[in-house]
Structure formats: structure tokens, C-alpha cells
Enzyme design. Structure first.
Site, PDB file in Angstrom:
ATOM      1  N   ARG A 135       0.900  -1.294   0.020  1.00 32.01           N
ATOM      2  CA  ARG A 135       0.147  -0.025   0.076  1.00 32.01           C
ATOM      3  C   ARG A 135       0.923   1.320   0.021  1.00 32.01           C
ATOM      4  NH1 ARG A 135      -2.633   0.051   4.945  1.00 32.01           N
ATOM      5  NH2 ARG A 135      -4.026   1.713   4.254  1.00 32.01           N
ATOM      6  N   LYS A 137       2.822   2.522   2.326  1.00 35.32           N
ATOM      7  CA  LYS A 137       2.840   3.289   3.621  1.00 35.32           C
ATOM      8  C   LYS A 137       4.142   3.224   4.121  1.00 35.32           C
ATOM      9  CE  LYS A 137      -1.850   4.028   3.608  1.00 35.32           C
ATOM     10  NZ  LYS A 137      -2.402   5.174   3.542  1.00 35.32           N
ATOM     11  N   HIS A 148      10.728  -5.219  15.957  1.00 36.31           N
ATOM     12  CA  HIS A 148       9.747  -5.900  16.786  1.00 36.31           C
ATOM     13  C   HIS A 148       9.219  -7.054  15.901  1.00 36.31           C
ATOM     14  CE1 HIS A 148       6.837  -6.528  20.017  1.00 36.31           C
ATOM     15  NE2 HIS A 148       6.006  -6.471  19.031  1.00 36.31           N
ATOM     16  N   TYR A 185      -8.680  -2.347  16.579  1.00 41.41           N
ATOM     17  CA  TYR A 185      -8.446  -0.829  16.199  1.00 41.41           C
ATOM     18  C   TYR A 185      -8.042  -1.092  14.699  1.00 41.41           C
ATOM     19  CZ  TYR A 185      -5.952   3.502  15.173  1.00 41.41           C
ATOM     20  OH  TYR A 185      -5.593   4.480  14.398  1.00 41.41           O
ATOM     21  N   LYS A 202      -6.352   6.387  19.201  1.00 43.67           N
ATOM     22  CA  LYS A 202      -5.222   5.873  18.520  1.00 43.67           C
ATOM     23  C   LYS A 202      -3.898   6.050  19.368  1.00 43.67           C
ATOM     24  CE  LYS A 202      -2.240   6.801  14.403  1.00 43.67           C
ATOM     25  NZ  LYS A 202      -2.090   7.622  13.202  1.00 43.67           N
ATOM     26  N   THR A 206      -0.450   2.986  21.963  1.00 46.46           N
ATOM     27  CA  THR A 206       1.151   2.951  22.363  1.00 46.46           C
ATOM     28  C   THR A 206       0.983   2.907  23.761  1.00 46.46           C
ATOM     29  OG1 THR A 206       1.584   4.346  20.299  1.00 46.46           O
ATOM     30  CG2 THR A 206       3.386   4.116  22.112  1.00 46.46           C
ATOM     31  N   ARG A 264       3.320  12.788  14.399  1.00 50.03           N
ATOM     32  CA  ARG A 264       2.026  11.622  14.025  1.00 50.03           C
ATOM     33  C   ARG A 264       0.792  12.207  14.554  1.00 50.03           C
ATOM     34  NH1 ARG A 264       3.067   5.356  13.281  1.00 50.03           N
ATOM     35  NH2 ARG A 264       5.157   5.506  11.879  1.00 50.03           N
TER      36      ARG A 264
END
Length: 322
Positions: A135, A137, A148, A185, A202, A206, A264
Site C-alpha cells: 500500500r 505506507k 519488533h 483498532y 489511537k 502506544t 504523527r
């Protein structure tokens, strides 16, 4: 070459002596070679082959596939959490020093199976990055993300191979709890703009991950204050403590960069900023148009007045001559 092959074979034989024999028929568990090859192929694709393949192509629209993928992982994560609880964490574990059950009892085999299933889910989750690549991104493919996704399955393979259960499985259960929320999510996010109003939380994703690493590190820290603990692989306790602390630092840095420094911003905030800029541009453009029209009207008025004056002078001249 012969000596190298022989030495490598000796290493595999040595390692296989300590592998849990109950896992020998499970996929990817025969040796570390296959799982390492998959992870190397993953890194090759996301760092080189994938971006090169997509360089001159438009991003793929994978909305339906992503919704199915994310909801499937929600269901799988719920099942893994349930199995961890039923295998020991809600049926006999003390949540302190819990040894690994190496027996063929129903409880021991159930824990072994869910430990492997958790490991296998980590390989499924490599598709997260594949979707980002397809995509385009690129901003999502960070060092933290790649590290990770590649480090977790590689280390957990050794954990499952030598100690599938006991206090070392706590972080796997907590991680699965977090993934229930996280992939839910992602499912809403993939569903499109009409669900954006439900994604106000959102940045708390985190925060949830940070809480996860704190819990993992605290649980492992208990071991250092116990007079005795019969958990069979203390090395894993040290590694888990390091894992929790290290990823807490990495995710804290991500939080700071994303939400304190604002790299962000939430989409709705960015949209408002873009709309404000667009509205200001439109207002200026409209103002310029009005001024331009005013000049046009003024010019037309002068021109018409001049023409009327000239026509009037011409008529007077003709009347005088007559």
C-alpha cells in the site's frame, strides 16, 4: 567446507538434545533453520524486493483483505488468551515462580500447544509489514516496527522449544491481550473514513503497549527477589526482563516523537489543519477576484463615461454645424 558442515551438524544435534520432544511434529519446530529462513526472506522483501517491486506501481487497495486479516487476528488472539488462562494462568499458576510442566498431562500438552500457537501467530503477523509495502505506507515501516516483527518470533522460537509454559509464558499471554485491542483498532481503521470518529483513542494504543512492557518487566523482576525458584530456564527470565525494558525504551521514544513532538498527529487534526489552509487560500482567492472585479467595474465605468462624453461632444459639434 566439510569441517564447516560437520560443525554445523554438531550444533544442531546438540541443540536438538534439549528441544522439547512434544513439539517435534509441530510446524517450524524441527530446527531453527526454517524459521530463520522465513525471517530473512521477510527482511529481504520489506527492505529491498518489496519497495523495488512497488517503485513504479500504484498502491494496492486491500481494504477487504485487511479487514478480514485483522478481524481474524482478533479472534485468534482471543483464543490464545483463553488457552493460556485455561492451561495454567487461571487454573493453578501462582503468577510468581511457576515452573514449566514437561509432562504429557492434558494440562501440560495444552500449554505446549498454545505456546506454539502464539509463536505461529507471530509469523502470521509478518503480513502487517507486507500490507504496508503493497500500500506504499512507507512511513509505517520504521526500525521499531521491523525489529519488533523479526526479533519477536526468532526469540520466542527458542522459548517454545525449551520451555513452553511456566512463568516465561506470562509475556506471551499479555502480548496476546494487547493484540486483541490492537487488531480491533486496525480493523476499524481499514474499514474506511466513516469509522474515523471511533478511532480517537489511537495514541492510547502506544500507552497500552507501554503498560504491557512494564507488566512483563515487573513480573520477571520478581525472580531476582525470590529466595528460591524452580523455574527450569532462568536464562529466559533475564532475557524477558531485558526484552520488556528494551522495548519500553523504544516505544517510549516512539510516543515522544509521535505525540509530544507531534510527528504523527491524528488524521482529524491534520484534516482540520488542511481545511483551514484551504479555506484561507479560497478566501484570499475570492478577495482577489472581488478586487479584480472592482477594477473591472471601475474601468468599465471610466470607459463608458468616456464614450458618453465623446458621443456627447460629437452630437454637439454636429448640431452647431447644422
Amino acid at each position: 567446507n566439510r569441517s564447516y558442515i560437520k560443525s554445523r551438524s554438531c550444533v544442531f544435534v546438540f541443540l536438538s538434545l534439549f528441544l522439547d520432544p512434544r513439539l517435534k511434529d509441530y510446524l517450524l519446530m524441527e530446527s531453527p533453520v526454517n524459521m530463520s529462513a522465513i525471517l530473512l526472506a521477510y527482511l529481504f522483501f520489506v527492505l529491498y524486493a518489496g519497495p523495488k517491486f512497488m517503485a513504479n506501481r500504484k498502491p494496492f487497495q486491500l481494504k477487504e483483505a485487511m479487514i478480514i486479516y485483522n478481524l481474524s487476528l482478533v479472534g485468534l488472539s482471543v483464543y490464545i488468551v483463553y488457552e493460556f488462562l485455561m492451561s495454567g494462568w487461571a487454573t493453578g499458576y501462582t503468577w510468581r515462580c511457576d515452573p514449566c510442566d514437561y509432562s504429557n498431562s492434558p494440562q501440560g500438552l495444552r500449554m505446549t500447544r498454545v505456546a506454539w500457537l502464539f509463536l505461529f501467530s507471530k509469523f502470521i503477523e509478518l503480513m502487517d509489514t507486507v500490507f504496508f509495502v503493497l500500500r506504499k505506507k512507507h512511513s509505517q515501516i520504521t526500525f521499531l516496527h521491523i525489529f519488533h516483527h523479526s526479533f519477536m518470533p526468532w526469540t520466542w522460537w527458542w522459548g517454545v522449544s525449551y520451555a513452553p509454559g511456566g512463568m516465561g509464558s506470562f509475556h506471551a499471554m499479555i502480548n496476546s491481550c494487547v493484540h486483541v485491542i490492537m487488531y480491533f483498532y486496525y480493523s476499524l481503521s481499514a474499514a474506511g473514513p466513516r469509522f474515523q470518529k471511533f478511532l480517537w483513542w489511537k495514541k492510547y494504543m502506544t500507552a497500552i503497549q507501554l503498560i504491557q512492557f512494564v507488566l512483563v518487566s515487573l513480573h520477571a523482576t520478581q525472580w531476582y527477589f525470590m529466595e528460591s525458584c524452580d523455574y527450569q530456564v532462568p536464562l529466559f527470565v533475564h532475557l524477558i526482563w531485558m526484552y520488556g525494558t528494551f522495548f519500553f525504551v523504544l516505544f517510549s521514544n516512539f510516543w515522544y516523537q509521535a505525540y509530544v513532538k507531534g510527528k504523527r498527529l491524528p488524521k482529524n487534526t491534520q484534516q482540520l489543519a488542511q481545511n483551514g489552509t484551504a479555506n484561507r487560500s479560497t478566501t484570499v482567492a475570492n478577495g482577489s477576484a472581488v478586487v479584480s472585479n472592482g477594477h473591472g467595474l471601475h474601468g468599465n465605468g471610466l470607459s463608458n463615461g468616456k464614450k458618453h462624453h465623446e458621443n456627447g461632444s460629437a452630437l454637439n459639434g454636429k448640431m452647431k454645424k447644422a
